[in-house]
Design a protein around this motif. Structure first.
Motif, PDB file in Angstrom:
ATOM      1  N   ILE A   1       0.849  -1.190   0.000  1.00 46.73           N
ATOM      2  CA  ILE A   1       0.000   0.000   0.000  1.00 46.73           C
ATOM      3  C   ILE A   1       0.885   1.241   0.000  1.00 46.73           C
ATOM      4  CG2 ILE A   1      -1.778   1.267   1.275  1.00 46.73           C
ATOM      5  CD1 ILE A   1      -2.554  -1.468   2.515  1.00 46.73           C
ATOM      6  N   VAL A   2       0.591   2.171  -0.888  1.00 42.79           N
ATOM      7  CA  VAL A   2       1.393   3.392  -0.970  1.00 42.79           C
ATOM      8  C   VAL A   2       0.463   4.610  -0.977  1.00 42.79           C
ATOM      9  CG1 VAL A   2       3.313   2.286  -2.189  1.00 42.79           C
ATOM     10  CG2 VAL A   2       1.432   3.297  -3.508  1.00 42.79           C
ATOM     11  N   GLN A   3       1.046   5.784  -0.732  1.00 36.43           N
ATOM     12  CA  GLN A   3       0.275   7.020  -0.791  1.00 36.43           C
ATOM     13  C   GLN A   3      -0.303   7.202  -2.193  1.00 36.43           C
ATOM     14  OE1 GLN A   3       2.270  10.480   1.061  1.00 36.43           O
ATOM     15  NE2 GLN A   3       3.823   9.043   1.756  1.00 36.43           N
ATOM     16  N   GLY A   4      -1.556   7.618  -2.246  1.00 34.37           N
ATOM     17  CA  GLY A   4      -2.259   7.728  -3.520  1.00 34.37           C
ATOM     18  C   GLY A   4      -3.253   6.598  -3.718  1.00 34.37           C
TER      19      GLY A   4
ATOM     20  N   GLY B   1     -18.345 -10.129  -3.845  1.00 33.96           N
ATOM     21  CA  GLY B   1     -19.130  -9.362  -4.783  1.00 33.96           C
ATOM     22  C   GLY B   1     -19.780  -8.118  -4.216  1.00 33.96           C
ATOM     23  N   LYS B   2     -19.385  -7.731  -3.007  1.00 31.31           N
ATOM     24  CA  LYS B   2     -19.959  -6.545  -2.361  1.00 31.31           C
ATOM     25  C   LYS B   2     -18.850  -5.555  -2.018  1.00 31.31           C
ATOM     26  CE  LYS B   2     -23.497  -9.368  -0.095  1.00 31.31           C
ATOM     27  NZ  LYS B   2     -22.882 -10.653  -0.436  1.00 31.31           N
ATOM     28  N   LEU B   3     -19.186  -4.274  -2.061  1.00 23.66           N
ATOM     29  CA  LEU B   3     -18.259  -3.223  -1.648  1.00 23.66           C
ATOM     30  C   LEU B   3     -18.310  -3.123  -0.126  1.00 23.66           C
ATOM     31  CD1 LEU B   3     -16.334  -0.886  -2.313  1.00 23.66           C
ATOM     32  CD2 LEU B   3     -18.346   0.576  -2.611  1.00 23.66           C
ATOM     33  N   VAL B   4     -17.199  -3.438   0.542  1.00 31.64           N
ATOM     34  CA  VAL B   4     -17.203  -3.489   2.013  1.00 31.64           C
ATOM     35  C   VAL B   4     -16.432  -2.342   2.655  1.00 31.64           C
ATOM     36  CG1 VAL B   4     -17.438  -5.997   1.941  1.00 31.64           C
ATOM     37  CG2 VAL B   4     -15.157  -4.995   2.242  1.00 31.64           C
ATOM     38  N   GLY B   5     -15.537  -1.688   1.901  1.00 30.35           N
ATOM     39  CA  GLY B   5     -14.740  -0.629   2.507  1.00 30.35           C
ATOM     40  C   GLY B   5     -13.794   0.009   1.523  1.00 30.35           C
ATOM     41  N   ALA B   6     -12.834   0.750   2.076  1.00 28.70           N
ATOM     42  CA  ALA B   6     -11.822   1.428   1.259  1.00 28.70           C
ATOM     43  C   ALA B   6     -10.508   1.476   2.016  1.00 28.70           C
ATOM     44  CB  ALA B   6     -12.269   2.843   0.914  1.00 28.70           C
ATOM     45  N   VAL B   7      -9.410   1.395   1.285  1.00 33.85           N
ATOM     46  CA  VAL B   7      -8.063   1.498   1.867  1.00 33.85           C
ATOM     47  C   VAL B   7      -7.862   2.918   2.399  1.00 33.85           C
ATOM     48  CG1 VAL B   7      -5.589   1.367   1.385  1.00 33.85           C
ATOM     49  CG2 VAL B   7      -7.168  -0.233   0.273  1.00 33.85           C
ATOM     50  N   THR B   8      -7.244   3.048   3.582  1.00 32.85           N
ATOM     51  CA  THR B   8      -7.016   4.396   4.138  1.00 32.85           C
ATOM     52  C   THR B   8      -5.558   4.674   4.492  1.00 32.85           C
ATOM     53  OG1 THR B   8      -7.573   3.596   6.374  1.00 32.85           O
ATOM     54  CG2 THR B   8      -9.352   4.586   5.069  1.00 32.85           C
ATOM     55  N   HIS B   9      -4.869   3.744   5.134  1.00 33.43           N
ATOM     56  CA  HIS B   9      -3.507   4.013   5.604  1.00 33.43           C
ATOM     57  C   HIS B   9      -2.625   2.781   5.411  1.00 33.43           C
ATOM     58  CE1 HIS B   9      -5.965   6.882   7.968  1.00 33.43           C
ATOM     59  NE2 HIS B   9      -4.907   7.670   7.901  1.00 33.43           N
ATOM     60  N   VAL B  10      -1.335   3.020   5.366  1.00 34.69           N
ATOM     61  CA  VAL B  10      -0.340   1.956   5.309  1.00 34.69           C
ATOM     62  C   VAL B  10       0.405   1.881   6.635  1.00 34.69           C
ATOM     63  CG1 VAL B  10       1.442   3.488   4.358  1.00 34.69           C
ATOM     64  CG2 VAL B  10       1.626   1.013   3.995  1.00 34.69           C
ATOM     65  N   PHE B  11       0.831   0.691   7.017  1.00 32.40           N
ATOM     66  CA  PHE B  11       1.711   0.542   8.175  1.00 32.40           C
ATOM     67  C   PHE B  11       3.122   0.933   7.727  1.00 32.40           C
ATOM     68  CE2 PHE B  11      -0.804  -3.044  10.500  1.00 32.40           C
ATOM     69  CZ  PHE B  11      -1.887  -2.186  10.597  1.00 32.40           C
ATOM     70  N   VAL B  12       3.703   1.931   8.379  1.00 30.57           N
ATOM     71  CA  VAL B  12       5.002   2.452   7.943  1.00 30.57           C
ATOM     72  C   VAL B  12       6.073   1.362   7.927  1.00 30.57           C
ATOM     73  CG1 VAL B  12       6.856   4.075   8.473  1.00 30.57           C
ATOM     74  CG2 VAL B  12       4.475   4.795   8.726  1.00 30.57           C
TER      75      VAL B  12
ATOM     76  N   LYS C   1       5.437  -1.932   7.782  1.00 27.50           N
ATOM     77  CA  LYS C   1       4.973  -3.110   7.057  1.00 27.50           C
ATOM     78  C   LYS C   1       4.160  -2.636   5.857  1.00 27.50           C
ATOM     79  CE  LYS C   1       4.695  -6.520  10.821  1.00 27.50           C
ATOM     80  NZ  LYS C   1       3.783  -7.439  11.551  1.00 27.50           N
ATOM     81  N   PRO C   2       4.824  -2.259   4.773  1.00 27.46           N
ATOM     82  CA  PRO C   2       4.101  -1.660   3.643  1.00 27.46           C
ATOM     83  C   PRO C   2       3.088  -2.590   2.971  1.00 27.46           C
ATOM     84  CG  PRO C   2       6.399  -2.067   3.089  1.00 27.46           C
ATOM     85  CD  PRO C   2       6.279  -2.284   4.551  1.00 27.46           C
ATOM     86  N   ASN C   3       3.165  -3.894   3.251  1.00 28.47           N
ATOM     87  CA  ASN C   3       2.169  -4.809   2.684  1.00 28.47           C
ATOM     88  C   ASN C   3       0.893  -4.857   3.522  1.00 28.47           C
ATOM     89  OD1 ASN C   3       3.476  -6.154   4.847  1.00 28.47           O
ATOM     90  ND2 ASN C   3       2.886  -8.152   4.028  1.00 28.47           N
ATOM     91  N   MET C   4       0.844  -4.073   4.623  1.00 28.57           N
ATOM     92  CA  MET C   4      -0.322  -4.064   5.491  1.00 28.57           C
ATOM     93  C   MET C   4      -0.811  -2.631   5.729  1.00 28.57           C
ATOM     94  SD  MET C   4       0.606  -7.004   8.315  1.00 28.57           S
ATOM     95  CE  MET C   4      -1.101  -7.013   8.929  1.00 28.57           C
ATOM     96  N   GLY C   5      -2.079  -2.518   6.076  1.00 32.27           N
ATOM     97  CA  GLY C   5      -2.621  -1.190   6.328  1.00 32.27           C
ATOM     98  C   GLY C   5      -4.020  -1.263   6.892  1.00 32.27           C
ATOM     99  N   TYR C   6      -4.689  -0.110   6.890  1.00 35.98           N
ATOM    100  CA  TYR C   6      -6.045  -0.005   7.430  1.00 35.98           C
ATOM    101  C   TYR C   6      -7.050   0.230   6.307  1.00 35.98           C
ATOM    102  CZ  TYR C   6      -4.227   0.557  12.213  1.00 35.98           C
ATOM    103  OH  TYR C   6      -3.619   0.365  13.423  1.00 35.98           O
TER     104      TYR C   6
END
Length: 409
Positions: free
Chosen positions: A363-366, A376-387, A389-394
C-alpha cells in the motif's frame, strides 16, 4: 480419594466459571443496534459465531416494528436460556448499490479562510526582528476569516489589506478549533522590501491525487480517499470552501519499503474537471459529478456490505498503479474492529497479490480510497499503510463513507 475428587470439582468449577465469563463478555460486547441489509439476516455475527441459540446462549425475538425505509427486530440474548444479558435491535435496511471506483482522481480545493502554517521574523528599519503575528497571540492552525471586516477570499486579499494599513492596527476575525475569536495585529515595515508585513506563513489551497471509492448513478454523489485531507504543515483537517475533482493519470510509482512509505505520482489538468467537492470529513472527501466518469460507464453497480456483514478472510482491492487502468488485487482482511462511530481504522488488511507487491511493495500514498470488495460486495476502502509493514494497512467500512452522503444511514 476424597482429595482427588475435590481437585476434579475445583477444576470443573474453574472451567465452568471461565466459560461463563467468556460467554458473558462475548455477548455483552455485542452492539445494542446492528444494521444489516434486509435480505442478509443470516449473516449477523457474534464475533465468529452466528447470532443463533446454542447451549451457551439463546436468542429470542420479543417485538418487531416497521417503517417505510426499514424494519427493526428486537432481541433478548440470554445465557443458558435463563440469564438476560443483552437486548439487541436488528435494524434491517434496504439494499444499497453503488459503482466501485479504483480510478485515480485529481483533487484541488480552496479552504474556508486562510490557514496560518508558520511564523517568520520581520527585520525593521532599526534592525529589530520580530513577528507581529506571534506578538498578537496568533497560533499555528488558526484560520483567518476576515481582516478589518473584509472577507479573506484569498491570500491577495490579505496582502492588500496589510499593505493599505500603512502600519495601523488590522483587526482579524479568526476561527480557532470550534471557536470564533478576534485578534489585532500591528503590521510593521520590512527593511528588506519596504512592505508592511505581519510575520505569518499562510495557505489557502491544496491539491493532489487520490483514488475514487464509489459513484452513485442516480444522485451523482461520489466519495474518495476514506480519510480527511489535512494541512501538510499543521496536520489539521482542512475546511473546504470549494473544490474540484479531475480525471488523473498515474505516471510513476515509488515503491514502499520498511520505514519509508511509497507513493503513486499522478498528474491532471484543469480541462479534465469531472466534479465538484463539498465535504472533507474524517471518513473521506465527497462531492457531486452530474456526468459519470467515462471509465466507469462499463461498470455495474454492486451491493454494499454493512459492518455486520463484513468478515475476516480473502478480499480484493481495486486500484490503478499505472496510467488509468484499474485492476483487482488480492488481499486478506486480517482483523475487523467493531465501531459505533466513523473511523478510518475499521479493519486491518494485508496485500498478498504478487503483482501489486512487485510494483508498489503493498500500500502506498495515492491508493487511499481504493475500494475493498468481498463476495461481490463493496465493504470498505483502503485508508492508511503501516510504515514498517508496507504490505499491510487499514481500511474503513464503506457504511461510514456512504453515511456522509446519506446513501446508507
Amino acid at each position: 480419594m476424597k482429595i482427588k475428587y475435590t481437585k476434579i470439582l475445583i477444576t470443573l468449577s474453574i472451567i465452568i466459571a471461565v466459560t461463563f465469563s467468556f460467554a458473558f463478555v462475548k455477548v455483552a460486547s455485542l452492539p445494542s443496534v446492528v444494521k444489516i441489509t434486509n435480505n442478509k439476516l443470516e449473516l449477523v455475527n457474534l464475533s465468529d459465531k452466528k447470532l443463533k441459540s446454542n447451549f451457551i446462549y439463546t436468542v429470542e425475538a420479543f417485538s418487531k416494528n416497521s417503517s417505510t425505509s426499514n424494519q427493526n427486530i428486537n432481541l433478548n440474548v440470554k445465557l443458558f436460556g435463563l440469564i438476560p444479558v443483552k437486548k439487541v435491535t436488528l435494524n434491517l435496511k434496504p439494499e444499497v448499490k453503488v459503482i466501485p471506483g479504483g480510478k485515480p482522481v485529481g483533487i484541488k480545493l480552496l479552504t474556508e479562510g486562510i490557514i496560518v502554517v508558520g511564523f517568520s521574523d520581520v527585520e525593521t528599519k532599526n534592525g529589530k526582528k520580530e513577528s507581529p503575528g506571534v506578538g498578537a497571540g496568533i497560533e499555528i492552525g488558526d484560520i483567518l476569516l476576515e481582516a478589518n471586516g473584509e472577507e479573506l477570499v484569498d491570500i491577495n486579499t490579505l496582502s492588500n489589506t496589510i499593505s493599505k494599513s500603512k502600519g495601523k492596527i488590522v483587526k482579524f476575525k479568526i476561527k480557532r478549533k470550534d471557536s470564533i475569536i478576534s485578534k489585532s495585529i500591528n503590521p510593521i515595515e520590512s527593511d528588506e522590501s519596504s512592505q508592511y508585513k505581519i510575520g505569518l506563513w499562510v495557505r489557502n489551497s491544496t491539491s493532489g491525487v487520490g483514488t475514487l471509492t464509489f459513484y452513485e448513478e442516480n444522485s451523482g454523489k461520489f466519495g474518495a480517499l476514506g480519510h480527511p485531507i489535512n494541512d501538510v504543515d499543521t496536520g489539521k483537517m482542512l475546511s473546504i470552501k470549494e473544490g474540484s475533482t479531475y480525471n488523473a493519470k498515474i505516471i510513476s510509482v515509488e515503491k514502499g519499503e520498511k520505514g519509508k512509505p511509497g507513493e503513486l505520482r499522478g498528474v491532471f489538468t484543469e480541462k479534465d474537471k469531472v466534479g465538484s467537492l463539498n465535504k472533507n470529513t474524517f471518513s473521506g472527501v465527497y462531492g457531486i459529478s452530474p456526468e459519470m466518469w467515462s471509465d466507469l460507464q462499463s461498470k455495474k453497480a454492486i451491493p454494499i456490505a454493512r459492518q455486520s456483514e463484513v468478515k475476516e478472510g480473502p478480499a480484493k482491492i481495486l486500484a490503478c498503479v499505472d496510467g488509468t487502468e484499474t485492476k483487482e488485487y488480492d488481499i486478506i482482511i486480517e482483523r475487523l474492529n467493531s465501531q459505533t462511530k466513523p473511523s478510518p481504522k475499521s479493519m486491518i488488511i494485508k496485500v498478498i497479490d504478487n503483482e501489486l507487491l512487485e510494483k508498489t511493495g503493498g500500500i502506498v500514498q495515492g491508493m487511499s480510497g481504493s475500494p475493498i470488495i468481498q463476495d461481490g460486495k463493496l465493504v470498505g476502502a483502503v485508508t492508511h499503510v503501516f510504515v514498517n509493514k508496507p504490505n499491510m494497512g487499514y481500511g474503513i467500512y464503506i457504511e461510514w463513507m456512504l453515511n456522509e452522503v446519506k446513501l446508507a444511514s
